[in-house]
Each structure stands twice: as structure tokens, then as C-alpha cells.
Write a protein that holds these residues in place. Structure first.
Motif, PDB file in Angstrom:
ATOM      1  N   ASN A 111       0.837  -1.204   0.000  1.00  0.00           N
ATOM      2  CA  ASN A 111       0.000   0.000   0.000  1.00  0.00           C
ATOM      3  C   ASN A 111       0.869   1.250   0.000  1.00  0.00           C
ATOM      4  OD1 ASN A 111      -3.021  -0.772   0.440  1.00  0.00           O
ATOM      5  ND2 ASN A 111      -1.828  -2.186   1.710  1.00  0.00           N
ATOM      6  N   GLN A 112       1.288   1.652  -1.189  1.00  0.00           N
ATOM      7  CA  GLN A 112       2.188   2.799  -1.312  1.00  0.00           C
ATOM      8  C   GLN A 112       1.585   4.066  -0.718  1.00  0.00           C
ATOM      9  OE1 GLN A 112       3.719   3.564  -5.213  1.00  0.00           O
ATOM     10  NE2 GLN A 112       5.013   5.224  -4.502  1.00  0.00           N
ATOM     11  N   ALA A 113       0.278   4.242  -0.855  1.00  0.00           N
ATOM     12  CA  ALA A 113      -0.346   5.450  -0.301  1.00  0.00           C
ATOM     13  C   ALA A 113      -0.176   5.491   1.215  1.00  0.00           C
ATOM     14  CB  ALA A 113      -1.823   5.502  -0.680  1.00  0.00           C
ATOM     15  N   VAL A 114      -0.286   4.346   1.866  1.00  0.00           N
ATOM     16  CA  VAL A 114      -0.095   4.286   3.315  1.00  0.00           C
ATOM     17  C   VAL A 114       1.383   4.510   3.641  1.00  0.00           C
ATOM     18  CG1 VAL A 114      -0.289   2.832   5.379  1.00  0.00           C
ATOM     19  CG2 VAL A 114      -2.089   2.767   3.636  1.00  0.00           C
ATOM     20  N   THR A 115       2.262   3.885   2.892  1.00  0.00           N
ATOM     21  CA  THR A 115       3.700   4.039   3.108  1.00  0.00           C
ATOM     22  C   THR A 115       4.116   5.502   2.970  1.00  0.00           C
ATOM     23  OG1 THR A 115       4.116   1.792   2.389  1.00  0.00           O
ATOM     24  CG2 THR A 115       5.954   3.313   2.246  1.00  0.00           C
ATOM     25  N   ASN A 116       3.512   6.215   2.051  1.00  0.00           N
ATOM     26  CA  ASN A 116       3.832   7.634   1.873  1.00  0.00           C
ATOM     27  C   ASN A 116       3.427   8.479   3.070  1.00  0.00           C
ATOM     28  OD1 ASN A 116       4.943   7.164  -0.646  1.00  0.00           O
ATOM     29  ND2 ASN A 116       3.064   7.669  -1.752  1.00  0.00           N
ATOM     30  N   MET A 117       2.553   7.945   3.932  1.00  0.00           N
ATOM     31  CA  MET A 117       2.110   8.673   5.128  1.00  0.00           C
ATOM     32  C   MET A 117       3.095   8.563   6.288  1.00  0.00           C
ATOM     33  SD  MET A 117      -1.855   7.628   5.425  1.00  0.00           S
ATOM     34  CE  MET A 117      -2.908   7.507   3.985  1.00  0.00           C
ATOM     35  N   ILE A 118       4.051   7.652   6.218  1.00  0.00           N
ATOM     36  CA  ILE A 118       4.985   7.453   7.317  1.00  0.00           C
ATOM     37  C   ILE A 118       5.786   8.733   7.541  1.00  0.00           C
ATOM     38  CG2 ILE A 118       7.036   6.176   8.086  1.00  0.00           C
ATOM     39  CD1 ILE A 118       5.943   3.761   6.511  1.00  0.00           C
ATOM     40  N   ASP A 119       5.799   9.203   8.781  1.00  0.00           N
ATOM     41  CA  ASP A 119       6.573  10.418   9.055  1.00  0.00           C
ATOM     42  C   ASP A 119       7.859  10.092   9.810  1.00  0.00           C
ATOM     43  OD1 ASP A 119       6.074  10.396  11.867  1.00  0.00           O
ATOM     44  OD2 ASP A 119       4.346  11.716  11.652  1.00  0.00           O
ATOM     45  N   ARG A 120       8.761  11.028   9.776  1.00  0.00           N
ATOM     46  CA  ARG A 120      10.100  10.869  10.364  1.00  0.00           C
ATOM     47  C   ARG A 120      10.037  10.571  11.865  1.00  0.00           C
ATOM     48  NH1 ARG A 120      15.241  12.908   8.680  1.00  0.00           N
ATOM     49  NH2 ARG A 120      16.623  13.226  10.456  1.00  0.00           N
ATOM     50  N   VAL A 121       9.165  11.281  12.571  1.00  0.00           N
ATOM     51  CA  VAL A 121       9.071  11.104  14.020  1.00  0.00           C
ATOM     52  C   VAL A 121       8.606   9.694  14.362  1.00  0.00           C
ATOM     53  CG1 VAL A 121       7.861  11.858  16.102  1.00  0.00           C
ATOM     54  CG2 VAL A 121       8.725  13.552  14.484  1.00  0.00           C
ATOM     55  N   SER A 122       7.532   9.254  13.740  1.00  0.00           N
ATOM     56  CA  SER A 122       6.980   7.927  14.046  1.00  0.00           C
ATOM     57  C   SER A 122       7.946   6.811  13.673  1.00  0.00           C
ATOM     58  CB  SER A 122       5.645   7.739  13.317  1.00  0.00           C
ATOM     59  OG  SER A 122       5.023   6.546  13.724  1.00  0.00           O
ATOM     60  N   LEU A 123       8.691   6.975  12.610  1.00  0.00           N
ATOM     61  CA  LEU A 123       9.663   5.963  12.177  1.00  0.00           C
ATOM     62  C   LEU A 123      10.775   5.787  13.204  1.00  0.00           C
ATOM     63  CD1 LEU A 123      10.694   4.067   9.896  1.00  0.00           C
ATOM     64  CD2 LEU A 123      11.932   6.050   8.996  1.00  0.00           C
ATOM     65  N   ASN A 124      11.237   6.874  13.796  1.00  0.00           N
ATOM     66  CA  ASN A 124      12.416   6.862  14.670  1.00  0.00           C
ATOM     67  C   ASN A 124      12.113   6.862  16.166  1.00  0.00           C
ATOM     68  OD1 ASN A 124      14.786   7.245  12.705  1.00  0.00           O
ATOM     69  ND2 ASN A 124      13.299   8.766  12.032  1.00  0.00           N
ATOM     70  N   LEU A 125      10.881   7.126  16.548  1.00  0.00           N
ATOM     71  CA  LEU A 125      10.516   7.286  17.955  1.00  0.00           C
ATOM     72  C   LEU A 125      10.597   5.977  18.730  1.00  0.00           C
ATOM     73  CD1 LEU A 125       9.380   9.318  20.060  1.00  0.00           C
ATOM     74  CD2 LEU A 125       7.116   8.481  19.418  1.00  0.00           C
ATOM     75  N   ARG A 126      11.324   6.009  19.833  1.00  0.00           N
ATOM     76  CA  ARG A 126      11.408   4.845  20.727  1.00  0.00           C
ATOM     77  C   ARG A 126      10.209   4.832  21.652  1.00  0.00           C
ATOM     78  NH1 ARG A 126      17.114   4.385  23.613  1.00  0.00           N
ATOM     79  NH2 ARG A 126      15.632   4.505  25.300  1.00  0.00           N
ATOM     80  N   VAL A 127       9.660   3.637  21.900  1.00  0.00           N
ATOM     81  CA  VAL A 127       8.577   3.529  22.874  1.00  0.00           C
ATOM     82  C   VAL A 127       9.190   3.497  24.264  1.00  0.00           C
ATOM     83  CG1 VAL A 127       6.992   2.391  21.283  1.00  0.00           C
ATOM     84  CG2 VAL A 127       8.439   1.009  22.753  1.00  0.00           C
ATOM     85  N   SER A 128       8.461   4.052  25.221  1.00  0.00           N
ATOM     86  CA  SER A 128       9.016   4.182  26.567  1.00  0.00           C
ATOM     87  C   SER A 128       8.332   3.289  27.587  1.00  0.00           C
ATOM     88  CB  SER A 128       8.922   5.644  27.017  1.00  0.00           C
ATOM     89  OG  SER A 128       7.579   6.071  26.984  1.00  0.00           O
TER      90      SER A 128
END
Length: 183
Positions: A111-128
């Protein structure tokens, strides 16, 4: 913040799985889901897209109902649960990449349209919180062969990887996404 006990997490995810399984049995309910209902947090700070991303049943709903996928927004995909508790800091994107099977990553890959929605913060953010404390979406993508293939297929997502995201070490095993990349 206290790490939730494994049984609490298991019970929470079982509830989401059962919800998705029941929803899958009623196509009229799926068709009636609005964009706002899918992407807006409930009273507990949890979105419907997040609840569906937790289990194979929910991901299968996205596979089977492309019209529902079209209602997905970047906010719904990337927003972390903000209310303190079992799911604090987790996003739908994170849940799609951390699933034990490759179903969530396969959904993103197809789903390229969904993949295009991925943002930098969410990709790199560690869960705490939780059993996966210290990991990130990037960590899970690099841990799995399907995740690495996904990143190769979508270089725009790779460009969103930050130096901090690549070098953050997990609490549990001391492995960073960079370590996973070379091992």
C-alpha cells in the motif's frame, strides 16, 4: 513510568483481537466506519486504526477493504497513544511493524499510499513503556528480513531515518537499529 505486566498487555491485545474478529464478521459495520472514527482517538487516547493494527484480524480487514484504507490519514497511522497506560507511546505504524508475522509489513509494502504517510518522528521514535521498551518502528523494520526489503523498496522512507533513530540502543538487549542492520 512502570512497565506493564505481560498478562495485562496480553489481555489488552486479546480484547483488540476479539474486537477486530467480530468487526470482520460484519461488513456493514466496516463500510460504515468514517475517516474521523478510524483516525480519531477515543476517550482512552486510542484510535480505531491502532486497535486494528494490533492483530492479524485487523490487518486482514485492511487487506479486504481497500475503501477503509483510503480513509486512513497520516495522523491515524503515526500518532502515538498519549494517555498513560499499557499502550502509551505506541502507534498503529509501530504495531504493524512489530507483529510476530510479516503481515503488517506486507500490508505496508503493498500500500504505497499508506507508506507515503509514514513520518520521520513515528519511524524513529522509541517507545518508553511495555515489553518492547526502547524499540522503534525503525528497529522492528531492521530486525526482520521483510522490513529490510520494505526499506529497500521505499527509499523515501529510508530518507526519513534519523541519526538518533539509527543509534538508539534498546533497554533490554543493548541492540540499536544500526547494530541490527549489520547483523
Amino acid at each position: 513510568m512502570n512497565t506493564p505486566r505481560p498478562q495485562e498487555l496480553s489481555d489488552r491485545y486479546k480484547c483488540y483481537r476479539d474486537f477486530a474478529r467480530d468487526l470482520a464478521r460484519d461488513p456493514s459495520r466496516i463500510h460504515a466506519i468514517s475517516e474521523d472514527e478510524l483516525n480519531s482517538p477515543d476517550a482512552n487516547g486510542i484510535t480505531l486504526v491502532y486497535k486494528l493494527s494490533v492483530s492479524g484480524y485487523g490487518i486482514e480487514i485492511f487487506h479486504d477493504y481497500p475503501a477503509l484504507v483510503k480513509k486512513l490519514t497520516p495522523i491515524g497511522l503515526n500518532s502515538s497513544v498519549t494517555k498513560p497506560g499499557l499502550d502509551h507511546g505506541y502507534s498503529a505504524l509501530y504495531m504493524l511493524t512489530m507483529s510476530e508475522d510479516s503481515y503488517g509489513i506486507e500490508f505496508l509494502t503493498n500500500n504505497q499510499a499508506v507508506t507515503n504517510m509514514i513520518d520521520r518522528v513515528s519511524l524513529n521514535l522509541r517507545v518508553s513503556t511495555g515489553l518492547t521498551e526502547g524499540t522503534s518502528t525503525l528497529w522492528w523494520l531492521l530486525k526482520k528480513a521483510h522490513g529490510r526489503e520494505f526499506l529497500v523498496r521505499y527509499p523515501k522512507v529510508m530518507k526519513k531515518i534519523s541519526a538518533d533513530g539509527l543509534c538508539q540502543v534498546t533497554q533490554e538487549n543493548g541492540k540499536s537499529p544500526l547494530w541490527l542492520l549489520f547483523n
